[in-house]
Each structure stands twice: as C-alpha cells, then as structure tokens.
Write a protein that holds these residues in place. Structure first.
Motif, PDB file in Angstrom:
ATOM      1  N   ARG A 114       0.818  -1.217   0.000  1.00 60.52           N
ATOM      2  CA  ARG A 114       0.000   0.000   0.000  1.00 60.52           C
ATOM      3  C   ARG A 114       0.851   1.266   0.000  1.00 60.52           C
ATOM      4  O   ARG A 114       0.578   2.204  -0.744  1.00 60.52           O
TER       5      ARG A 114
ATOM      6  N   LEU B 130       3.060   1.665  -3.405  1.00 62.34           N
ATOM      7  CA  LEU B 130       2.366   1.423  -4.667  1.00 62.34           C
ATOM      8  C   LEU B 130       2.964   2.256  -5.798  1.00 62.34           C
ATOM      9  O   LEU B 130       3.069   1.794  -6.931  1.00 62.34           O
TER      10      LEU B 130
ATOM     11  N   LEU C 223      -5.484  -1.562 -12.078  1.00 63.64           N
ATOM     12  CA  LEU C 223      -5.351  -1.746 -10.630  1.00 63.64           C
ATOM     13  C   LEU C 223      -6.560  -2.505 -10.111  1.00 63.64           C
ATOM     14  O   LEU C 223      -7.702  -2.139 -10.376  1.00 63.64           O
TER      15      LEU C 223
ATOM     16  N   VAL D 166      -8.262  -4.251  -6.552  1.00 66.25           N
ATOM     17  CA  VAL D 166      -8.224  -4.170  -5.093  1.00 66.25           C
ATOM     18  C   VAL D 166      -8.843  -5.435  -4.508  1.00 66.25           C
ATOM     19  O   VAL D 166      -9.956  -5.823  -4.888  1.00 66.25           O
TER      20      VAL D 166
ATOM     21  N   HIS E 254      -7.423  -3.801   2.869  1.00 69.14           N
ATOM     22  CA  HIS E 254      -7.356  -4.245   1.480  1.00 69.14           C
ATOM     23  C   HIS E 254      -5.899  -4.372   1.055  1.00 69.14           C
ATOM     24  O   HIS E 254      -4.995  -3.896   1.742  1.00 69.14           O
ATOM     25  N   GLU E 255      -5.702  -5.036  -0.061  1.00 68.27           N
ATOM     26  CA  GLU E 255      -4.399  -5.075  -0.708  1.00 68.27           C
ATOM     27  C   GLU E 255      -4.585  -4.763  -2.183  1.00 68.27           C
ATOM     28  O   GLU E 255      -5.652  -4.996  -2.754  1.00 68.27           O
ATOM     29  N   GLN E 256      -3.528  -4.227  -2.791  1.00 69.01           N
ATOM     30  CA  GLN E 256      -3.598  -3.809  -4.184  1.00 69.01           C
ATOM     31  C   GLN E 256      -2.873  -4.786  -5.083  1.00 69.01           C
ATOM     32  O   GLN E 256      -1.851  -5.367  -4.693  1.00 69.01           O
TER      33      GLN E 256
END
Length: 268
Positions: A82, A85, A106, A108, A126-128
C-alpha cells in the motif's frame, strides 16, 4: 551458468520449481517462454527476515526480466504494498509503458481483516494488485468463479444520459465481466494454512490465474513463497513455473503441488 545447466528443484506434470534467487534464475529462462506472470513479491515491510527494504530499482530489475520471459503483451499481475504502490507502478510503467495494448490496471482485494496500527493510521483492510496488460475479464472461466467472490458483476449499458427523467440502464449484451474489486476473506483453512507469513488465499489466486491465463497456458511466479500460485494454476488446468529463494519453503511447495486439488465445494 547456461540455460542448459539450469536444473529444477522439482518437476512433476505441469509444475516446475526452481530454488534460487529470482533474478539469477529468470536470467536463465528463455525469452517469451511463458504466457503470463502472477506473483506476490516481498513488500519490504519486515514481515520476515527476508522482507528487507525494496526500492524502485529493485522492482524494475525483476520486472525487466519477467517482461523478457513473458510472451509479448502477456499480462503481468503482481501484488503491491500500500505505501509503496507508486514505486511498483512507476517501475512497471518504465518497463512496459501504458499503451492500449498493454494498459496499466489496478485491482483491489478487500478482505476487511485489518490489524490495529499506530494512532492516526487507518486500519488496512485491502491489498492492491497492479496489472500490466489485457485480461480475460469476460471469459467463461472467470465467470465460473463468480460465486466465490464479488469481482464479477453484471455489466450495464447506459441507454439514456441526457434529457428529463432518470438515467436508464439495461444489461450489457456481452454479459457479466470482472471488475476492479475482489471481496474475499484472508483466512486460510485446513491444508491450505501453511504458516507462511505473507501467504495469499488460494481463492484469490485462482481468480487472478483465470484472469491472466487461458486454459493450458503457462504461469510464471518468480516469488513462489508457499507455492499458492503454482497450486492454483495446476488446479485451474494451467502449467506453472515457480522460483523460490528460501530453501526451507521448497519442501512445502513440493508437498502442496503433489496434493490432489480440492473442488471448490469441498474447500469452503
């Protein structure tokens, strides 16, 4: 060392595993020899003793090699930290650009299982996942996983956007397609729970494999970790090539890849 002397640590059926440094092994793999890359590199956030600081050049160095090994235009799908990024996206844009044929995208993954952090910080839920390339967003394989997450929703087409009255939408004739959000729990159960500190759920990884690779394609993971990408690819009818630097994780990967994949209704 030449390509001809590069010996896998494990090879069985559709799965090949190399133990070694990602850059060193990637340099020995043939160009344009895999269809896509789905990976979860170290974040540089101290999750383990191998998770040291990672700068932009580190990302660019392995992304250059992955870009060479992946077929021209093949998707590169990578989890990203995060707070770093910008480094990942900047490095990937330098290596591959951002053209209509290979767009930056992207995704999520919302797991809502954040941990308590220092005062003043938002709880991370969350993670990307950063993507370079076109995905199989409307494939039947992807649609078949709809009931295991919320990334696939019916698409709508705007048929009136001006004048009096509300906007009117109708179902898009192409049918549902994948969106930019996956909602899936972070927990791992049963034999999937390996104890690896940064392991991702197989549910999420199977979905990413389906998005990136058609049936029978070869998926590359240069940071295999606990082997989830390899396990997911095999379960989804794809081939997989993994690289793992930590020797202690290789027996775990081999054990997981030797197990018979469980159907979805037995996994949940």
């Amino acid at each position: 060392m030449s390509v001809t002397t590069l010996a896998p640590t494990f090879q069985s059926g559709d799965v090949t595993l190399y133990q070694g440094d990602a850059l060193e092994v990637l340099a020995q793999l043939p160009s344009a020899s895999v269809d896509c890359c789905v990976t979860d590199p170290p974040y540089g956030e101290g999750a383990a003793d191998w998770d040291g600081p990672r700068d932009r050049e580190w990302y660019a160095s392995w992304l250059r090699e992955v870009d060479r090994v992946v077929m021209p235009g093949g998707p590169i799908v990578t989890f990203a930290p995060r707070r770093r990024l910008d480094l990942v996206m900047s490095a990937l844009r330098e290596v591959r650009g951002d053209s209509p044929a290979r767009p930056m995208q992207l995704l999520v993954w919302a797991h809502y299982a954040g941990f308590r952090v220092a005062p003043g910080y938002l709880r991370p839920e969350h993670e990307q996942i950063v993507i370079s390339g076109l995905l199989l967003a409307e494939s039947e394989d992807v649609r078949g996983l709809r009931r295991y997450g919320s990334a696939l929703r019916p698409s709508r087409r705007l048929v009136r956007s001006h004048g009096l009255g509300p906007h009117r939408y109708v179902p898009h004739p192409a049918g549902p397609m994948a969106g930019t959000v996956i909602e899936a729990p972070r927990r791992k159960r049963g034999r999937e729970a390996t104890g690896h500190p940064t392991q991702k759920p197989e549910d999420v990884t199977r979905y990413l494999v389906a998005l990136a690779a058609p049936l029978g394609a070869t998926v590359l993971d240069p940071f295999a970790g606990s082997g989830t990408t390899l396990v997911a690819a095999r379960a989804m009818g794809r081939r997989a090539i993994g690289i793992e630097r930590a020797e202690e994780y290789c027996p775990l990967i081999v054990e997981r890849c030797a197990q018979e994949p469980l159907p979805w209704d037995q996994r949940r």
